[in-house]
Design a protein around this motif. Structure first.
Motif, mmCIF file in Angstrom:
data_model
loop_
_atom_site.group_PDB
_atom_site.id
_atom_site.type_symbol
_atom_site.label_atom_id
_atom_site.label_comp_id
_atom_site.label_asym_id
_atom_site.label_seq_id
_atom_site.Cartn_x
_atom_site.Cartn_y
_atom_site.Cartn_z
ATOM 1 N N THR A 15 47.054 -27.932 44.975
ATOM 2 C CA THR A 15 46.466 -27.099 43.938
ATOM 3 C C THR A 15 46.823 -26.662 42.824
ATOM 4 N N TYR A 16 48.013 -26.910 42.142
ATOM 5 C CA TYR A 16 48.501 -27.008 40.792
ATOM 6 C C TYR A 16 47.045 -27.648 40.018
ATOM 7 N N GLY A 17 46.837 -28.781 40.503
ATOM 8 C CA GLY A 17 46.323 -30.011 40.050
ATOM 9 C C GLY A 17 44.942 -29.412 39.168
ATOM 10 N N ILE A 18 44.240 -28.406 40.174
ATOM 11 C CA ILE A 18 42.856 -27.143 40.121
ATOM 12 C C ILE A 18 43.286 -26.809 39.077
ATOM 13 N N GLY A 19 44.253 -25.678 38.920
ATOM 14 C CA GLY A 19 44.824 -24.628 37.797
ATOM 15 C C GLY A 19 44.479 -25.303 36.122
ATOM 16 N N SER A 20 45.164 -26.535 36.122
ATOM 17 C CA SER A 20 45.872 -27.420 35.198
ATOM 18 C C SER A 20 44.925 -28.394 34.637
ATOM 19 N N GLN A 35 54.203 -38.771 54.989
ATOM 20 C CA GLN A 35 52.630 -39.002 54.323
ATOM 21 C C GLN A 35 52.398 -38.061 53.174
ATOM 22 N N ILE A 36 51.082 -39.095 52.788
ATOM 23 C CA ILE A 36 50.514 -39.031 51.525
ATOM 24 C C ILE A 36 49.620 -37.108 52.042
ATOM 25 N N PRO A 37 49.840 -36.047 51.599
ATOM 26 C CA PRO A 37 49.907 -34.593 51.900
ATOM 27 C C PRO A 37 47.789 -34.665 51.458
ATOM 28 N N GLU A 38 47.764 -34.080 52.837
ATOM 29 C CA GLU A 38 45.691 -33.546 52.939
ATOM 30 C C GLU A 38 45.854 -33.217 51.612
ATOM 31 N N ARG A 39 45.989 -31.939 51.389
ATOM 32 C CA ARG A 39 46.046 -31.103 50.527
ATOM 33 C C ARG A 39 45.821 -31.510 48.980
ATOM 34 N N TRP A 40 45.770 -32.837 48.633
ATOM 35 C CA TRP A 40 46.282 -33.499 47.869
ATOM 36 C C TRP A 40 44.375 -33.662 47.385
ATOM 37 N N HIS A 41 43.480 -33.844 48.656
ATOM 38 C CA HIS A 41 42.230 -34.047 48.410
ATOM 39 C C HIS A 41 41.957 -33.081 47.445
ATOM 40 N N TRP A 207 42.773 -20.686 56.725
ATOM 41 C CA TRP A 207 43.589 -18.883 56.785
ATOM 42 C C TRP A 207 44.162 -18.480 55.712
ATOM 43 N N PHE A 208 43.262 -18.429 53.889
ATOM 44 C CA PHE A 208 43.626 -17.510 53.398
ATOM 45 C C PHE A 208 44.942 -18.300 52.757
ATOM 46 N N SER A 209 44.905 -18.955 52.763
ATOM 47 C CA SER A 209 46.451 -19.446 52.439
ATOM 48 C C SER A 209 47.274 -19.073 51.511
ATOM 49 N N LEU A 210 48.569 -19.142 50.272
ATOM 50 C CA LEU A 210 48.952 -19.197 49.491
ATOM 51 C C LEU A 210 48.816 -20.719 48.491
ATOM 52 N N VAL A 211 47.946 -21.767 49.320
ATOM 53 C CA VAL A 211 48.452 -22.394 48.277
ATOM 54 C C VAL A 211 47.001 -23.211 47.635
ATOM 55 N N HIS A 212 46.294 -22.383 48.267
ATOM 56 C CA HIS A 212 44.337 -22.155 48.452
ATOM 57 C C HIS A 212 44.162 -21.054 47.034
ATOM 58 N N THR A 213 44.871 -20.156 46.937
ATOM 59 C CA THR A 213 44.947 -19.003 45.753
ATOM 60 C C THR A 213 44.455 -19.212 44.776
ATOM 61 N N ILE A 214 43.450 -19.013 43.852
ATOM 62 C CA ILE A 214 43.366 -19.283 42.421
ATOM 63 C C ILE A 214 44.117 -18.267 41.489
ATOM 64 N N SER A 215 43.388 -17.239 42.179
ATOM 65 C CA SER A 215 44.005 -15.423 41.093
ATOM 66 C C SER A 215 43.740 -14.535 42.534
ATOM 67 N N SER A 216 44.542 -13.329 41.804
ATOM 68 C CA SER A 216 44.120 -12.193 42.498
ATOM 69 C C SER A 216 44.550 -11.311 41.997
ATOM 70 N N VAL A 234 34.330 -25.428 46.017
ATOM 71 C CA VAL A 234 33.806 -24.170 46.047
ATOM 72 C C VAL A 234 34.776 -23.527 45.550
ATOM 73 N N ALA A 235 34.575 -22.273 44.954
ATOM 74 C CA ALA A 235 35.813 -20.826 44.564
ATOM 75 C C ALA A 235 34.778 -20.130 45.264
ATOM 76 N N ILE A 236 35.918 -19.178 46.037
ATOM 77 C CA ILE A 236 35.587 -18.662 47.438
ATOM 78 C C ILE A 236 36.335 -17.191 47.047
ATOM 79 N N LYS A 237 35.717 -15.855 46.521
ATOM 80 C CA LYS A 237 35.792 -14.731 46.544
ATOM 81 C C LYS A 237 35.327 -13.959 47.616
ATOM 82 N N VAL A 238 37.611 -13.391 47.987
ATOM 83 C CA VAL A 238 36.965 -12.906 49.581
ATOM 84 C C VAL A 238 37.445 -11.277 47.952
ATOM 85 N N PHE A 239 36.472 -10.019 48.420
ATOM 86 C CA PHE A 239 36.164 -9.138 48.285
ATOM 87 C C PHE A 239 37.712 -7.729 49.034
#
Ligand SMILES: *[C@@H]1O[C@H](CO)[C@@H](O)[C@H](O)[C@H]1NC(C)=O
Length: 508
Positions: A15-20, A35-41, A207-216, A234-239
Motif C-alpha cells: 500500500t505504501y508503494g502506491i501513495g509514495s 512467502q512473498i505477500p499477495e498484497r504486493w500486487h 473488507w475495507f481493510s486499513l491496508v487498502h485505505t488511501i485517505s479518509s 481502482v480507487a473506491i470512495k465509500v461514503f
C-alpha cells in the motif's frame, strides 16, 4: 539490505508503494522468510525489487506479470519453488534473476530453468480426479435432491399459512441482502454505467481493510483495490452516509458525474448503490487510480522524513497550475449553471501517470443558483482553512466563483513557494499572500521553493525570473485580492497560464 532483519515480508509495503510512488525496493541479504505477500500486487509504480539472499519460500507470485513498471526483479538465493509465471517481466530473461532457488521450474526455455514435471502425468491425474468426482456425485446427489425437495415443500406450507416469523419481503431480503436496489438518489446516469456489487467491493478492499485505505475524511473513505474482472487498480470512495454531509456529498458527486466531461476533472467510472451486509444503505463511487497521488504529497513530501523524496520541476508546476485552471474555467464558464468546487487545495489535485493534474473531490461543490449563501460556519461550507478567502466565510456572503479563484491563487503561490498557507511562519497577521506581496517584485527569487530552484538551473537567471516567475506570482496575488471584485475570472487566469506554459515548453 544486507542486515540481519528477520520475519515475514510486510504486506503493508504494497500500500505504501502506491501513495509514495515507491520506485525501488532493496531487501536483499537479510533473513526474511515466508512467502512473498499477495498484497504486493499494489506496487504498481515500482521499477526494481531485490529480495535476493533471504529465506523466502513458496511460489513466485503471478502478480509480478502485471506490474508494468517493473524493470528488474531479483529473487535469487531463496527457497522458492514451483512453476515460474511466463508473461510480463518474465519474458525478459535479463530482467529477472532466479538463480539459487532449487525448486523452480518453467515451461518457457527463456529462463533456463528445468522444465516443469510431466504435463501428461498431470493429465492422467485430472482424469482420475474426474472419475472420482462423478462417482461421489452419483452417491450423494439422490438423497440430497430428495432432502431439498422436502425442505422446500415444508417452507412453502408454513409460509402460506402465514405462521412464518418474517414477512415474505423480509425473507427474500434476508436471503439475498444485496439484490434490492434503493432508488432514492437522483443519480440519473446511474443506469448507463457498469455496476459493481457490494460483494465485489468487499473483496476488492479485503473488507475495507486499513491496508487498502488511501485517505479518509468526515464524508467518506477512499480505498485502493482491484476487481477480479479487471486488470487495473481502482480507487473506491465509500461514503459515510451517517455522518453530516455524507449523503449530500454523494449526491453532488453524482451530479458532477452527470454534467461534466473534461480531461482535468476526475469522474467516476462506476458506482455501487445498494445495501450492505447489515441492510444499511451503501453508496460508493469508483475512480481510475491516479498513480502519482496527490499534489499535496509531492509538494510536502519532506514533512515525513526530513528530505523531500520527490521534487516537482518548474515546468511540471506550470503544467499542473494550467491544468487546474483549465478545469476551473470549464466548471465556472462552460457549465450551466456554473459549478463551484468550494474546496480547492493540493490534496484535491491528483496526478496521473504522466503527471496530468485532475481536480477531484467535488463533495463540497455547489451549482450556482441566485442567492446561494455561504453558511455561517466553515464546517458547513466544506472549505479548508488557508484556502478559503478570509473575508468570505462566516459572513453570510453569497457563494460565488470568486471563492474558487481565491483558493486557486493560494494554490499557485504554494506551488511556487512550496509553503502551505498554514505554515508555522504565518502568524501575527502574516499570511502566504502577504508574504509574497511583501517580496514582490524585486525579491521574488527569495520566496521560491528552494528545492525547485536547486533543480532548475535556469532558476538563477534574471531573464527567467522576469519571463516566468514574476508574472506567475503576480497572477497568484491578483487571484487572492481581498475584494472579490478585484479578482480576475478563471477564463483570464487560464488564458494567461496557457500562454506561460506554451512559451516555457517552446524554449525548453
Ligand atoms: C540484488 O542484490 C544482490 C546482492 O547485493 C546483487 O548482487 C544483485 O546484483 C542485485 N540485483 C539487481 C538486479 O540489482
Amino acid at each position: 539490505s544486507h542486515n540481519n532483519l528477520t520475519g515475514e515480508l510486510p504486506p503493508v509495503l504494497g500500500t505504501y508503494g502506491i501513495g509514495s510512488g515507491l520506485v525501488s525496493l532493496h531487501m536483499e541479504g537479510n533473513r526474511f522468510h515466508g512467502q512473498i505477500p499477495e498484497r504486493w500486487h499494489l506496487l504498481v509504480s515500482t521499477r526494481q525489487i531485490n529480495l535476493s539472499h533471504n529465506d523466502l519460500s513458496g511460489v513466485v507470485p503471478k502478480f509480478f506479470e502485471q506490474l508494468d513498471k517493473l524493470e528488474q526483479l531479483d529473487l535469487s538465493y531463496n527457497n522458492l519453488e514451483g512453476a515460474v509465471p511466463a508473461s510480463g517481466i518474465f519474458t525478459h530473461s535479463a530482467a529477472v534473476v532466479l538463480d539459487g532457488n532449487k525448486g523452480l521450474c518453467s515451461n518457457s526455455p527463456r529462463l533456463a530453468l528445468p522444465i516443469c514435471p510431466g504435463i501428461s502425468g498431470s493429465a492422467t491425474k485430472v482424469k482420475h480426479h474426474l472419475s472420482l468426482l462423478v462417482t461421489s456425485l452419483l452417491i450423494v446427489l439422490p438423497p440430497l435432491t430428495i432432502g431439498s425437495l422436502v425442505l422446500i415443500w415444508f417452507m412453502l406450507t408454513i409460509w402460506k399459512k402465514g405462521s412464518f416469523p418474517f414477512s415474505r419481503w423480509d425473507l427474500v431480503s434476508k436471503m439475498f441482502p444485496n439484490r434490492r436496489e434503493v432508488h432514492t438518489a437522483p443519480c440519473h446516469d446511474e443506469k448507463k454505467l457498469k455496476r459493481v456489487s457490494y460483494e465485489d467491493i468487499v473483496k476488492a478492499t479485503n473488507w475495507f481493510s486499513l491496508v487498502h485505505t488511501i485517505s479518509s475524511t468526515c464524508t467518506g473513505s477512499v480505498y485502493v483495490g482491484r476487481f477480479k474482472s479487471d486488470k487495473s487498480l481502482v480507487a473506491i470512495k465509500v461514503f459515510k452516509l451517517n455522518e453530516p454531509g455524507g449523503y449530500d456529498s454523494y449526491l453532488i458527486e453524482c451530479e458532477v458525474l452527470r454534467s461534466t466531461r473534461h480531461r482535468n476533472i476526475m469522474r467516476p467510472v462506476t458506482l455501487c448503490s445498494t445495501l450492505d451486509s447489515q441492510n444499511h444503505e451503501f453508496k460508493a463511487l469508483i475512480f481510475e487510480l491516479m498513480v502519482n497521488g496527490s499534489l499535496e504529497a509531492w509538494l510536502h513530501s519532506e514533512q515525513h522524513n526530513g528530505i523531500p523524496d520527490k521534487v516537482l520541476g518548474f515546468g511540471q508546476r506550470i503544467c499542473i497550475a494550467a491544468d487546474v485552471a483549465s478545469a476551473l474555467d470549464y466548471a465556472h464558464n462552460e457549465l450551466t449553471p456554473p459549478l463551484i468546487h468550494c474546496d480547492l487545495k493540493p490534496n484535491n489535485v491528483l496526478l496521473d501517470d504522466d503527471m496530468t493534474a485532475r481536480l477531484s473531490d467535488f463533495g463540497s461543490a455547489k451549482f450556482l443558483s441566485p442567492g446561494l449563501v455561504i453558511p455561517k460556519s466553515l464546517d458547513d461550507v466544506g472549505g479548508t482553512i488557508g484556502y478559503v478567502a478570509p473575508a468570505e466565510y462566516g459572513m453570510g456572503c453569497e457563494i460565488s466563483v470568486a471563492g474558487d479563484v481565491y483558493s486557486f491563487g493560494v494554490l499557485l503561490l504554494e506551488l511556487l513557494t512550496g509553503k502551505r498557507p498554514t505554515d508555522d511562519m504565518f502568524v501575527d497577521g502574516l499570511s502566504l499572500c502577504k508574504f509574497c506581496e511583501s517580496m514582490f517584485p524585486d525579491r521574488v527569487a527569495e520566496i521560491l521553493d528552494p528545492h525547485m530552484a536547486h533543480e532548475e538551473h535556469q532558476g538563477c537567471t534574471e531573464a527567467w525570473m522576469q519571463r516566468y516567475i514574476v508574472p506567475l506570482v503576480a497572477l497568484g496575488l491578483s487571484c487572492t485580492m481581498e475584494s472579490t471584485k478585484d479578482r480576475p475570472g478563471m477564463k483570464d487566469v487560464c488564458a494567461k497560464l496557457s500562454d506561460i506554459r506554451a512559451s516555457f515548453l517552446e524554449l525548453s
